[in-house]
Design an enzyme around this catalytic site. Structure first.
Site, PDB file in Angstrom:
ATOM      1  N   GLU A   1      -1.768   6.278  -0.340  1.00 58.69           N
ATOM      2  CA  GLU A   1      -3.170   6.511   0.026  1.00 58.69           C
ATOM      3  C   GLU A   1      -3.288   7.775   0.864  1.00 58.69           C
ATOM      4  O   GLU A   1      -4.287   8.468   0.827  1.00 58.69           O
ATOM      5  CB  GLU A   1      -3.722   5.311   0.785  1.00 58.69           C
ATOM      6  CG  GLU A   1      -5.226   5.379   1.020  1.00 58.69           C
ATOM      7  CD  GLU A   1      -5.775   4.130   1.675  1.00 58.69           C
ATOM      8  OE1 GLU A   1      -7.011   3.950   1.656  1.00 58.69           O
ATOM      9  OE2 GLU A   1      -4.987   3.328   2.205  1.00 58.69           O
TER      10      GLU A   1
ATOM     11  N   HIS B   1      17.552  -2.528 -12.370  1.00 60.39           N
ATOM     12  CA  HIS B   1      18.851  -1.974 -12.774  1.00 60.39           C
ATOM     13  C   HIS B   1      18.689  -0.849 -13.792  1.00 60.39           C
ATOM     14  O   HIS B   1      19.288  -0.871 -14.858  1.00 60.39           O
ATOM     15  CB  HIS B   1      19.757  -3.066 -13.348  1.00 60.39           C
ATOM     16  CG  HIS B   1      19.952  -4.200 -12.413  1.00 60.39           C
ATOM     17  ND1 HIS B   1      20.677  -4.110 -11.250  1.00 60.39           N
ATOM     18  CD2 HIS B   1      19.469  -5.464 -12.443  1.00 60.39           C
ATOM     19  CE1 HIS B   1      20.665  -5.253 -10.625  1.00 60.39           C
ATOM     20  NE2 HIS B   1      19.934  -6.099 -11.315  1.00 60.39           N
TER      21      HIS B   1
ATOM     22  N   PRO C   1     -14.614  -4.719   0.894  1.00 59.58           N
ATOM     23  CA  PRO C   1     -15.975  -4.715   0.327  1.00 59.58           C
ATOM     24  C   PRO C   1     -17.067  -4.968   1.360  1.00 59.58           C
ATOM     25  O   PRO C   1     -18.183  -4.445   1.215  1.00 59.58           O
ATOM     26  CB  PRO C   1     -15.928  -5.838  -0.723  1.00 59.58           C
ATOM     27  CG  PRO C   1     -14.763  -6.694  -0.336  1.00 59.58           C
ATOM     28  CD  PRO C   1     -13.772  -5.773   0.285  1.00 59.58           C
TER      29      PRO C   1
ATOM     30  N   HIS D   1       0.865  -1.171   0.000  1.00 60.17           N
ATOM     31  CA  HIS D   1       0.000   0.000   0.000  1.00 60.17           C
ATOM     32  C   HIS D   1       0.904   1.224   0.000  1.00 60.17           C
ATOM     33  O   HIS D   1       1.798   1.333   0.842  1.00 60.17           O
ATOM     34  CB  HIS D   1      -0.891   0.014   1.239  1.00 60.17           C
ATOM     35  CG  HIS D   1      -2.134  -0.800   1.098  1.00 60.17           C
ATOM     36  ND1 HIS D   1      -2.115  -2.156   0.841  1.00 60.17           N
ATOM     37  CD2 HIS D   1      -3.451  -0.451   1.199  1.00 60.17           C
ATOM     38  CE1 HIS D   1      -3.373  -2.605   0.780  1.00 60.17           C
ATOM     39  NE2 HIS D   1      -4.188  -1.605   0.985  1.00 60.17           N
TER      40      HIS D   1
END
Length: 363
Positions: free
Chosen positions: A185, A204, A276, A182
């Site tokens: 945010e 690289h 959800p 994460h």
């Protein structure tokens, strides 16, 4: 319930609230309780049944086992006396993984589980203030402060251990893991810089399409604050899994979400769900994300191909010309960058050769 101190306002949906440190978490979403995780198992089975019946969505489960989805909670463990320094936290995460890679029979259940794991996440409240690391930061074995480590400190040492682990597993013919943190945010923009630098180091340099380890990051909405960093993410095509409905409840109003801008500029971004069961209102949360975004996309069999070759106009309803334009624009930009890099190297080598020749002449 009073100990949770929750109110019927926007803070109700905050994922880093007092619920995570409350007994309710132990009762409902843990397996080491008096009912041996029965409620969690029944809830998980219900979610899996919904996914099996769903036609339009696929799930990549993120399991918070303090190993695969790694919470940045060193300060909590240190204050409670579970660990004495940051190195012990790294050892708790990675030592069993190295052991089972060396000898799968030592932990057969873990060996089978890891065969289903595709990547490691790193998550916590990015909006918390943090001390930025400097070159004088102590190594993990000496980091015994009660203060939490910075995001980039976590990211580097997790990346370093994952890199070594992946090389070890690859040499033994086992699956390897990506690093999908994460990032962006909330909090400082340097979280996204840290994620990008790790990707660049693995590959690289800038001549890459996607890193073998850092393939995408979650959210990334703070990229809107840095056009330069957007350009770097565009060149490398690092994926952004964006969740506007979740961001709307937590950090950023829906109409200010940068997803349409990122998509229009050619960044590799997709809509995804986040929490959800908490955020969404229907049994089809991914369809809900696309519906609210007022766009619905279908893909063909060759969706993974670059440019118009991967476009099925009968399903996507997107003209091949549009795909070709995006691909050609990206290819031209990469050629420009590579030309600049090669020109710079040629000039540098010429200058070094001239200096060497002058030195020999003086001698």
């Amino acid at each position: 319930m009073d100990t949770v101190d929750m109110h019927a306002d926007k803070s109700l949906f905050h994922p880093f609230d007092k619920f995570t440190l409350n007994r309710l978490r132990e009762i409902f979403i843990k397996q080491d309780n008096l009912i041996h995780g029965r409620f969690l198992a029944e809830l998980t089975q219900e979610v899996l049944n919904d996914l099996e019946a769903s036609k339009y969505q696929h799930a990549e489960l993120r399991i918070s086992i303090y190993g695969r989805k790694i919470p940045r909670l060193y300060n909590v463990y240190r204050e409670s006396g579970i660990i004495d320094n940051f190195q012990q936290m790294l050892d708790n995460i990675f030592e069993p993984l190295f052991e089972v890679t060396r000898d799968p029979s030592s932990h057969p259940q873990l060996h089978v589980f890891l065969s289903q794991v595709v990547g490691f996440d790193m998550v916590d409240d990015e909006s918390k203030p943090e001390r930025r690391p400097t070159k004088h930061c102590p190594p993990p074995s000496e980091w015994d402060s009660k203060h939490n480590c910075a995001y980039s400190y976590y990211a580097y040492y997790i990346y370093a251990n994952l890199y070594t682990l992946n090389k070890f597993r690859e040499s033994r013919g086992l699956n390897t893991f990506t690093f999908r943190p994460h990032a962006g945010e909330a909090g400082d923009i340097d979280h996204l810089v840290s994620a990008f630098v790790l990707c660049e180091n693995i590959a690289h340099g800038i001549n890459l399409r996607k890193s073998p380890f850092l393939q995408n990051i979650a959210h990334g909405i703070n990229l809107r604050k840095s056009p330069y960093l957007q350009y770097m993410f565009y060149l490398t095509q690092i994926g952004l899994c964006m969740s506007p409905l979740s961001n709307n409840s937590l950090f950023l109003d829906y109409h200010r979400n940068p997803f349409p801008v990122f998509f229009a500029r050619g960044l590799s971004c997709s809509l995804s769900t986040d929490d959800p069961l908490q955020i969404h209102l229907t049994r089809e949360p991914l369809v809900e994300e696309y519906s609210v975004a007022a766009s619905k996309h279908w893909v063909g069999e060759e969706y993974w191909r670059i440019g118009p070759e991967g476009n099925d106009v009968q399903r996507t309803n997107v003209p091949d010309l549009r795909h070709r334009y995006r691909h050609d624009t990206y290819a031209d930009e990469m050629r420009l960058v590579m030309h600049g890099m090669l020109t710079y190297k040629a000039r540098k080598m010429a200058a070094q050769a001239a200096a060497l020749a002058a030195a020999h002449g003086n001698y």
